[in-house]
Design an enzyme around this catalytic site. Structure first.
Site, PDB file in Angstrom:
ATOM      1  CG  ASP A 213      -5.944 -15.980  -0.616  1.00 17.46           C
ATOM      2  OD1 ASP A 213      -7.160 -15.887  -0.822  1.00 17.46           O
ATOM      3  OD2 ASP A 213      -5.074 -15.603  -1.441  1.00 17.46           O
TER       4      ASP A 213
ATOM      5  CE1 TYR B 243      -2.449 -16.215  -6.703  1.00 17.47           C
ATOM      6  CE2 TYR B 243      -2.832 -17.054  -4.500  1.00 17.47           C
ATOM      7  CZ  TYR B 243      -2.911 -16.039  -5.425  1.00 17.47           C
ATOM      8  OH  TYR B 243      -3.452 -14.823  -5.044  1.00 17.47           O
TER       9      TYR B 243
ATOM     10  CE  LYS C 217      -7.459 -15.079  -4.230  1.00 16.37           C
ATOM     11  NZ  LYS C 217      -6.142 -15.704  -3.939  1.00 16.37           N
TER      12      LYS C 217
ATOM     13  CG  HIS D  52      -7.621 -14.325  -9.259  1.00 15.07           C
ATOM     14  ND1 HIS D  52      -6.861 -15.449  -9.085  1.00 15.07           N
ATOM     15  CD2 HIS D  52      -6.901 -13.315  -8.703  1.00 15.07           C
ATOM     16  CE1 HIS D  52      -5.740 -15.130  -8.463  1.00 15.07           C
ATOM     17  NE2 HIS D  52      -5.741 -13.844  -8.231  1.00 15.07           N
TER      18      HIS D  52
HETATM   19  N1  LIG Z   1      -6.522 -11.595  -5.463  1.00 11.49           N
HETATM   20  C1  LIG Z   1      -5.416 -11.111  -6.009  1.00 11.49           C
HETATM   21  O1  LIG Z   1      -5.443 -10.590  -7.143  1.00 11.49           O
HETATM   22  C2  LIG Z   1      -4.133 -11.162  -5.237  1.00 11.49           C
HETATM   23  C3  LIG Z   1      -3.006 -10.471  -5.713  1.00 11.49           C
HETATM   24  C4  LIG Z   1      -1.842 -10.512  -4.963  1.00 11.49           C
HETATM   25  C5  LIG Z   1      -1.792 -11.233  -3.780  1.00 11.49           C
HETATM   26  N2  LIG Z   1      -2.898 -11.927  -3.350  1.00 11.49           N
HETATM   27  C6  LIG Z   1      -2.866 -12.729  -2.084  1.00 11.49           C
HETATM   28  O2  LIG Z   1      -2.331 -11.930  -1.038  1.00 11.49           O
HETATM   29  C7  LIG Z   1      -1.220 -12.592  -0.443  1.00 11.49           C
HETATM   30  C8  LIG Z   1      -0.224 -11.608   0.128  1.00 11.49           C
HETATM   31  O3  LIG Z   1       0.243 -10.707  -0.845  1.00 11.49           O
HETATM   32  P1  LIG Z   1       1.710 -10.776  -1.486  1.00 11.49           P
HETATM   33  O4  LIG Z   1       2.219 -12.154  -1.392  1.00 11.49           O
HETATM   34  O5  LIG Z   1       1.599 -10.139  -2.805  1.00 11.49           O
HETATM   35  O6  LIG Z   1       2.582  -9.773  -0.646  1.00 11.49           O
HETATM   36  P2  LIG Z   1       2.806  -9.355   0.896  1.00 11.49           P
HETATM   37  O7  LIG Z   1       2.189 -10.337   1.812  1.00 11.49           O
HETATM   38  O8  LIG Z   1       2.446  -7.928   0.984  1.00 11.49           O
HETATM   39  O9  LIG Z   1       4.397  -9.425   0.994  1.00 11.49           O
HETATM   40  C9  LIG Z   1       5.104 -10.613   0.827  1.00 11.49           C
HETATM   41  C10 LIG Z   1       6.601 -10.270   0.824  1.00 11.49           C
HETATM   42  O10 LIG Z   1       6.951  -9.711   2.090  1.00 11.49           O
HETATM   43  C11 LIG Z   1       7.979 -10.501   2.693  1.00 11.49           C
HETATM   44  N3  LIG Z   1       7.657 -10.590   4.124  1.00 11.49           N
HETATM   45  C12 LIG Z   1       6.613 -11.235   4.674  1.00 11.49           C
HETATM   46  N4  LIG Z   1       6.632 -11.103   6.017  1.00 11.49           N
HETATM   47  C13 LIG Z   1       7.700 -10.375   6.321  1.00 11.49           C
HETATM   48  C14 LIG Z   1       8.264  -9.926   7.535  1.00 11.49           C
HETATM   49  N5  LIG Z   1       7.692 -10.209   8.711  1.00 11.49           N
HETATM   50  N6  LIG Z   1       9.409  -9.186   7.483  1.00 11.49           N
HETATM   51  C15 LIG Z   1       9.992  -8.892   6.301  1.00 11.49           C
HETATM   52  N7  LIG Z   1       9.516  -9.292   5.112  1.00 11.49           N
HETATM   53  C16 LIG Z   1       8.381 -10.031   5.114  1.00 11.49           C
HETATM   54  C17 LIG Z   1       7.919 -11.860   2.003  1.00 11.49           C
HETATM   55  O11 LIG Z   1       9.182 -12.471   1.956  1.00 11.49           O
HETATM   56  P3  LIG Z   1       9.483 -13.924   2.588  1.00 11.49           P
HETATM   57  O12 LIG Z   1       8.507 -14.896   1.980  1.00 11.49           O
HETATM   58  O13 LIG Z   1      10.887 -14.181   2.188  1.00 11.49           O
HETATM   59  O14 LIG Z   1       9.302 -13.775   4.078  1.00 11.49           O
HETATM   60  C18 LIG Z   1       7.454 -11.485   0.599  1.00 11.49           C
HETATM   61  O15 LIG Z   1       8.549 -11.083  -0.191  1.00 11.49           O
HETATM   62  C19 LIG Z   1      -0.699 -13.441  -1.609  1.00 11.49           C
HETATM   63  O16 LIG Z   1       0.226 -14.426  -1.195  1.00 11.49           O
HETATM   64  C20 LIG Z   1      -1.978 -13.956  -2.183  1.00 11.49           C
HETATM   65  O17 LIG Z   1      -2.485 -15.032  -1.397  1.00 11.49           O
HETATM   66  C21 LIG Z   1      -4.073 -11.879  -4.056  1.00 11.49           C
END
Ligand SMILES: NC(=O)c1ccc[n+]([C@@H]2O[C@H](COP(=O)([O-])OP(=O)(O)OC[C@H]3O[C@@H](n4cnc5c(N)ncnc54)[C@H](OP(=O)(O)O)[C@@H]3O)[C@@H](O)[C@H]2O)c1
Length: 284
Positions: free
Chosen positions: A59, A64, A89, A122
């Site tokens: 994704d 980004y 997106k 988005h």
């Molecule tokens: N459409 C939208 O509006 C929208 C908005 C937000 C996000 N997104 C998408 O959703 C994806 C995921 O959401 P997100 O990046 O916001 O947050 P997330 O996946 O909920 O959390 C990411 C955080 O958790 C940590 N983490 C990941 N795996 C872990 C593990 N096994 N143990 C401990 N910590 C861990 C990561 O740190 P490290 O990297 O240091 O491991 C990072 O700080 C995004 O990357 C994006 O592609 C879309």
């Protein structure tokens, strides 16, 4: 609990399981999120690692600023393009009928691909989203996006869009984790054959110490993150956790040797506190 979108029971799912979208396209139920992975060289490395440990759903988004790096990782990888599910997106400032087509072409070019598996809007930009969707439908019908969907749409946004289009979005990508259990939205999406793709499924890593999650994780000899992801999957959702650590990427895929029972699921549902780590589309 509803398992409508895959024909498999939770016990039969694997890291390579897919879910059928409402147009028959198959989408892997675990994907890799790339928000905040910058610059392009870092995105290239991270996505390369994600592909090497088994992720097949990637994704990204124009905002980004890493589509080039994501594309390079895909080109460098030995994984057959047909096995991959790549989403990008449409950003808010690119919305509108004419601008949408141009923005899509630019994303495709940055990715170095001749099609994407899914193109997502988005954000439900008022006054613009319906005409943007019209352009996205044309892109879909041209075959350059195998599926189209939206992000951050509430039930009201979806109902409005559906009433103005012959194409129901295949996916609604929204923030969805135990502290933001959007039950009504999930039910609405399932009734309308729209897959919920859970973003920030780990609540951005902010609630790892929650005692209920810790207890359930200990009971299954798993990590809290695995419980959070598994909960979403058992609800019928796709998850796209992000990590730049190879070990955590692997942990986030290691979700298929245990199953949450009814009591676990209910306890997790009760953690809901409408806690958003990202933006709130209500009232848009
Ligand atoms: N459409 C939208 O509006 C929208 C908005 C937000 C996000 N997104 C998408 O959703 C994806 C995921 O959401 P997100 O990046 O916001 O947050 P997330 O996946 O909920 O959390 C990411 C955080 O958790 C940590 N983490 C990941 N795996 C872990 C593990 N096994 N143990 C401990 N910590 C861990 C990561 O740190 P490290 O990297 O240091 O491991 C990072 O700080 C995004 O990357 C994006 O592609 C879309």
């Amino acid at each position: 609990m509803i398992y409508i979108m895959t024909n498999k029971k939770p016990s039969q799912l694997t890291a390579h399981s897919t879910i059928s979208l409402n147009n028959g396209i198959k989408m892997p139920i675990v994907g890799y999120g790339t928000w905040k992975i910058l610059p392009n060289s870092s995105a290239r490395k991270a996505v390369g690692s994600a592909l090497s440990v088994g992720y097949r759903n990637i994704d990204t988004a124009r905002i980004y600023l890493n589509e080039k790096g994501v594309g390079k990782a895909i080109q460098k990888s030995k994984v057959d393009r047909k096995e991959l599910f790549v989403s990008t997106k449409l950003w808010n400032s690119d919305q509108g009928y004419d601008k949408t087509s141009k923005a899509f072409d630019k994303s495709l070019k940055r990715l170095g691909l001749d099609y994407v598996d899914m193109y997502l809007m988005h954000w439900p930009v008022p006054e613009k989203r319906l005409e943007s969707w019209r352009a996205m439908v044309e892109i879909y019908k041209s075959g350059r996006a195998k599926a189209i969907g939206v992000c951050n749409f509430t039930e009201e946004h979806l109902a409005d869009l559906i009433s103005h289009s012959d194409i129901v979005p295949m996916v609604n990508q929204v923030e969805f984790h135990p502290f933001l259990y959007q039950k009504m939205l999930l039910e609405y999406c399932q009734e309308n054959k729209i897959i919920v793709e859970a973003y920030s499924p780990l609540a951005h890593g902010r609630r790892m110490q929650d005692p209920v999650l810790c207890e359930i994780a200990a009971k299954h000899a798993k990590h809290v993150v695995q419980v959070m992801l598994r909960w979403n999957i058992q609800l019928g959702n796709v998850v796209i956790p992000k990590s730049t650590s190879l070990e955590r990427m692997q942990d986030n895929l290691d979700l298929f040797d245990f199953e949450l029972d009814k009591s676990d699921m209910e306890q997790i549902e009760n953690l809901n506190e409408n806690y958003r780590t990202c933006w709130d589309p209500t009232g848009m």
